[in-house]
Design a protein around this motif. Sequence first.
Motif, mmCIF file in Angstrom:
data_model
loop_
_atom_site.group_PDB
_atom_site.id
_atom_site.type_symbol
_atom_site.label_atom_id
_atom_site.label_comp_id
_atom_site.label_asym_id
_atom_site.label_seq_id
_atom_site.Cartn_x
_atom_site.Cartn_y
_atom_site.Cartn_z
ATOM 1 N N PHE A 225 0.613 -1.133 -0.094
ATOM 2 C CA PHE A 225 0.094 0.368 0.322
ATOM 3 C C PHE A 225 1.264 0.789 0.183
ATOM 4 O O PHE A 225 1.901 1.507 0.120
ATOM 5 N N ARG A 226 0.791 2.243 -0.918
ATOM 6 C CA ARG A 226 1.159 3.481 -0.466
ATOM 7 C C ARG A 226 0.328 4.649 -0.582
ATOM 8 O O ARG A 226 -0.813 4.602 -1.792
ATOM 9 N N GLU A 227 -0.206 5.528 0.019
ATOM 10 C CA GLU A 227 -0.432 6.845 -0.133
ATOM 11 C C GLU A 227 -0.338 7.604 -1.305
ATOM 12 O O GLU A 227 0.454 7.371 -2.299
ATOM 13 N N LYS A 228 -1.453 8.318 -1.416
ATOM 14 C CA LYS A 228 -1.638 8.653 -3.102
ATOM 15 C C LYS A 228 -1.040 10.726 -2.932
ATOM 16 O O LYS A 228 -1.877 10.399 -1.991
ATOM 17 N N ASN A 229 -0.807 11.022 -3.885
ATOM 18 C CA ASN A 229 -1.423 12.547 -3.569
ATOM 19 C C ASN A 229 -2.593 12.960 -3.614
ATOM 20 O O ASN A 229 -3.831 12.292 -4.397
ATOM 21 N N VAL B 269 -19.376 22.461 -5.215
ATOM 22 C CA VAL B 269 -18.825 21.880 -4.888
ATOM 23 C C VAL B 269 -17.382 22.115 -4.358
ATOM 24 O O VAL B 269 -16.759 22.963 -5.091
ATOM 25 N N LYS B 270 -16.685 21.323 -3.262
ATOM 26 C CA LYS B 270 -15.768 21.410 -2.781
ATOM 27 C C LYS B 270 -14.904 20.306 -4.002
ATOM 28 O O LYS B 270 -15.374 18.903 -3.834
ATOM 29 N N ARG B 271 -13.670 20.285 -4.214
ATOM 30 C CA ARG B 271 -12.682 19.524 -5.201
ATOM 31 C C ARG B 271 -11.412 18.844 -4.350
ATOM 32 O O ARG B 271 -10.885 19.589 -4.202
ATOM 33 N N TYR B 272 -12.480 17.618 -4.988
ATOM 34 C CA TYR B 272 -10.679 16.871 -4.401
ATOM 35 C C TYR B 272 -10.567 15.948 -5.171
ATOM 36 O O TYR B 272 -10.539 15.189 -6.072
ATOM 37 N N HIS B 273 -8.814 15.924 -6.186
ATOM 38 C CA HIS B 273 -8.753 15.168 -7.332
ATOM 39 C C HIS B 273 -7.361 14.607 -6.687
ATOM 40 O O HIS B 273 -6.172 14.919 -5.505
ATOM 41 N N VAL B 274 -6.934 13.044 -7.072
ATOM 42 C CA VAL B 274 -6.705 11.950 -6.703
ATOM 43 C C VAL B 274 -5.910 11.793 -8.105
ATOM 44 O O VAL B 274 -6.153 10.778 -8.306
ATOM 45 N N PRO B 275 -4.894 12.433 -8.827
ATOM 46 C CA PRO B 275 -3.899 11.838 -9.581
ATOM 47 C C PRO B 275 -3.680 9.565 -9.692
ATOM 48 O O PRO B 275 -3.319 10.112 -8.459
ATOM 49 N N ALA B 276 -3.401 10.075 -10.357
ATOM 50 C CA ALA B 276 -2.675 8.071 -10.746
ATOM 51 C C ALA B 276 -1.463 8.685 -9.949
ATOM 52 O O ALA B 276 -0.645 9.868 -10.218
ATOM 53 N N LEU B 277 -0.876 7.448 -9.742
ATOM 54 C CA LEU B 277 0.946 7.492 -8.876
ATOM 55 C C LEU B 277 1.524 7.973 -9.994
ATOM 56 O O LEU B 277 1.422 7.771 -10.926
ATOM 57 N N GLY B 278 2.761 8.858 -9.818
ATOM 58 C CA GLY B 278 3.324 8.963 -10.977
ATOM 59 C C GLY B 278 3.105 10.675 -11.330
ATOM 60 O O GLY B 278 4.076 11.617 -11.825
ATOM 61 N N ARG C 55 -7.740 9.391 -10.671
ATOM 62 C CA ARG C 55 -6.982 8.542 -11.657
ATOM 63 C C ARG C 55 -6.263 7.212 -11.163
ATOM 64 O O ARG C 55 -5.537 7.735 -10.807
ATOM 65 N N GLY C 56 -7.194 5.858 -11.790
ATOM 66 C CA GLY C 56 -6.274 5.433 -11.718
ATOM 67 C C GLY C 56 -5.060 4.926 -12.204
ATOM 68 O O GLY C 56 -4.962 6.089 -12.978
ATOM 69 N N GLY C 57 -4.335 4.199 -11.764
ATOM 70 C CA GLY C 57 -3.167 3.538 -12.802
ATOM 71 C C GLY C 57 -2.916 3.195 -14.687
ATOM 72 O O GLY C 57 -2.522 3.402 -15.109
ATOM 73 N N ASP C 58 -4.652 2.975 -14.243
ATOM 74 C CA ASP C 58 -5.319 2.018 -15.838
ATOM 75 C C ASP C 58 -5.971 3.018 -15.991
ATOM 76 O O ASP C 58 -5.687 4.370 -16.312
#
Length: 172
Positions: free
Chosen positions: A3-7, A21-30, A66-69
């Motif tokens: 497991f690794r946290e994401k940004n 709307v409050k907005r949170y984004h979780v980009p793909a690793l890297g 955004r997933g890694g795929d």
Amino acid sequence: MAFREKNLIVLPPVEIAGRYVKRYHVPALGSAGIEPEVEKAAYAVLPELFPEPDGTPPASFVVLHRGGDTGAYLNAYNWTWDSVLHFAGAAAGQPALDCPDLDPTHFVKSDPGVRNWIGCVWELGPFGHERDAWIRHMLAPGTPDLAGYLGDAFPSDVTGPAVSVAPGAPLT
């Protein structure tokens, strides 16, 4: 799988279809962020994820992940009935979630009768903060403070506190 946290990136609130709307984004690793075309497509489908107005101040928070795929995931958490959190989601580019193709901009609303999921470990980081912020700004004061709520966001950094667990050790 380790497991690794994401940004986690916090963006300024926006008004969409009469909701704030409050907005949170979780980009793909890297990745430095969510691709603009994925963000645009996600926010275009967002009004379909809002509940009918009921007199509760029209406020929501969303997590765009955004997933890694090829997958992209939009979770809309909408305040309703004064103190209840309504959930609706959409996904793109993920055949396992009944998306028709691998296009991360082709969002389709999730069927809650099929999957009652409300978010994965990376998407739930802001959850506790949002509960506390709603109480702090909307329920506890004599007069609800929507601007205060909208300005009170989980900090940009990572999706949650670092978790370190030895293999086989119980979570406590």
